[in-house]
Design a protein around this motif. Structure first.
Motif, short mmCIF file in Angstrom:
data_model
loop_
_atom_site.label_atom_id
_atom_site.label_comp_id
_atom_site.label_asym_id
_atom_site.label_seq_id
_atom_site.Cartn_x
_atom_site.Cartn_y
_atom_site.Cartn_z
N THR A 29 -12.31 -21.09 -24.45
CA THR A 29 -12.02 -20.75 -23.06
C THR A 29 -13.32 -20.56 -22.30
O THR A 29 -14.21 -19.82 -22.73
N LYS A 31 -14.88 -19.41 -18.67
CA LYS A 31 -14.60 -18.72 -17.40
C LYS A 31 -15.33 -19.44 -16.27
O LYS A 31 -16.53 -19.64 -16.33
N ALA A 32 -14.58 -19.80 -15.23
CA ALA A 32 -15.14 -20.58 -14.12
C ALA A 32 -15.09 -19.78 -12.83
O ALA A 32 -14.09 -19.12 -12.53
N ILE A 33 -16.16 -19.86 -12.04
CA ILE A 33 -16.26 -19.13 -10.78
C ILE A 33 -16.77 -20.06 -9.69
O ILE A 33 -17.42 -21.07 -9.98
N LEU A 64 -10.83 -24.48 -19.06
CA LEU A 64 -11.51 -23.76 -17.99
C LEU A 64 -10.52 -22.81 -17.34
O LEU A 64 -9.42 -23.20 -16.95
N ASP A 65 -10.91 -21.56 -17.26
CA ASP A 65 -10.07 -20.52 -16.66
C ASP A 65 -10.73 -20.07 -15.36
O ASP A 65 -11.75 -19.39 -15.38
N TYR A 66 -10.17 -20.51 -14.21
CA TYR A 66 -10.75 -20.15 -12.92
C TYR A 66 -10.46 -18.68 -12.64
O TYR A 66 -9.30 -18.27 -12.51
N ILE A 67 -11.53 -17.87 -12.55
CA ILE A 67 -11.35 -16.43 -12.39
C ILE A 67 -11.51 -15.97 -10.95
O ILE A 67 -11.19 -14.82 -10.63
N ILE A 72 -15.24 -11.86 -6.92
CA ILE A 72 -15.64 -11.48 -8.28
C ILE A 72 -17.14 -11.19 -8.33
O ILE A 72 -17.60 -10.20 -8.91
N PHE A 87 -19.92 -15.50 -16.82
CA PHE A 87 -19.00 -16.63 -16.61
C PHE A 87 -19.74 -17.89 -17.04
O PHE A 87 -20.97 -17.92 -17.11
N ASP A 88 -18.97 -18.92 -17.34
CA ASP A 88 -19.50 -20.07 -18.06
C ASP A 88 -19.68 -21.32 -17.20
O ASP A 88 -20.52 -22.16 -17.50
#
Length: 332
Positions: A29, A31-33, A64-67, A72, A87-88
């Motif tokens: 997973t 984390k995408a910002i 990809l998990d758009y946070i 944020i 975040f990645d």
């Protein structure tokens, strides 16, 4: 051998095989910002489709998990969190981070197509700077949109054929501030959320902005003239943290890079019909007029915008800056 012994032997063999086989890697997973809110057009029309497409391509390998966006972490602070691995994947304008990565001027001041920069080694060279400064790698350069000048009043034309912005107060950012000043404007630093109020109150007479979205933010009703040709390109990128990328399997890495490479081309061409439609609406519904410089003046206009950025990159005086100037700007 009895049936029981046969079963026990089979079970033992199965257990040994399970121990000997490499463990299946879990889906990673990421984390995408984004530098802008989810509702910002470039996020909703470019980054979120990238996330969706990448997840479909990498199913079982990565997700990809758009946070979120600046709620944020503020855009200016995102590189610090990105470098630290909070975040990645980061979707941002590189010009926001010139203080950290001065080589970002390579992505401005040019009309190089992203696939050309990828093929000629420009992207790899640029990633040397990104990797060294924020421990990241650019996956996608979203270069399909350029800038226009938007004005509240009709400009004068100089003897050289260029638009004369003497007497104009123009909202500006560092990327094109020197360009606006070279055209005679007085520049004012105003943050994006405050542009509408600045136009409404007459604090500024115009601004440089991408070829899209002035209607979306309510700016279009204040504008009477747009200047052509357009100039520069967006320096918006999708980058991945190097440590996060290292967590992917070989298949996952190849899948992500392959998808990003294809997406970069599709994204570039997807904006052209949207820009054409936007021009029709601004001219028709809003009654804006297009001011077109002649061919020679238009070439000089674009060259002026580009040169000031190119000179700033060259001024770094490093071997990498020189290499980037050659690959992106054609400077020897």
């Amino acid at each position: 051998m009895t049936r029981r012994n046969t079963w026990l032997a089979g079970a033992a063999l199965g257990a040994w095989a399970a121990l000997a086989a490499p463990p299946a890697l879990a889906e990673v997973t990421l984390k995408a910002i984004s530098a802008w809110p989810k509702t910002f057009p470039f996020v909703s029309e470019s980054f979120l489709p990238f996330v969706e497409g990448a997840n479909a391509a990498g199913k079982g390998e990565f997700r990809l998990d758009y946070i979120g966006g600046p709620e944020i972490s503020k855009a200016a602070a995102q590189p610090e969190g990105f470098k630290a691995g909070l975040f990645d994947v980061m979707f941002t304008a590189m010009s926001y981070h010139r203080g950290i990565i001065p080589e970002v001027d390579a992505l401005s001041g040019n009309t190089t197509a992203p696939w050309i920069a990828r093929a000629n080694g420009g992207l790899a060279a640029f990633n040397e700077a990104v990797s060294a400064k924020i421990n990241g790698t650019v996956l996608v350069w979203n270069a399909g949109v350029s800038f226009n000048l938007y004005l509240r009043k009709e400009p004068k034309m100089g003897a050289d054929g260029l638009v004369d912005l003497s007497g104009f107060k123009m909202r500006s950012v560092p990327t094109y501030d020197a360009f606006l000043k070279a055209l005679g404007a007085t520049t004012v630093t105003i943050h994006l959320p405050e542009i509408h109020s600045a136009l409404q109150r007459g604090i500024v007479d115009g601004f440089a902005f991408p070829e899209l979205w002035t209607r979306r933010f309510g700016y279009a009703k204040f504008i009477k003239y747009r200047i052509y040709p357009n100039f520069m390109q967006l320096d918006t990128v999708i980058a991945i943290n190097n440590d996060a990328f290292a967590r992917l399997s070989r298949k996952g890495k190849d899948t992500l890079v392959g998808y990003a490479t294809r997406f970069e081309i599709d994204d570039y061409f997807s904006w052209k019909p949207k820009i054409a439609k936007e021009r029709e609406i601004l001219n028709g519904e809003f009654g804006q007029k297009e001011v077109h410089l002649d061919a020679a003046a238009g070439e000089k206009y674009r060259a002026l915008a580009n040169k000031l950025v190119q000179d700033r990159l060259a001024g770094l005086g490093t071997p990498l800056a020189k290499q980037l100037g050659r690959l992106y700007h054609g400077r020897e």
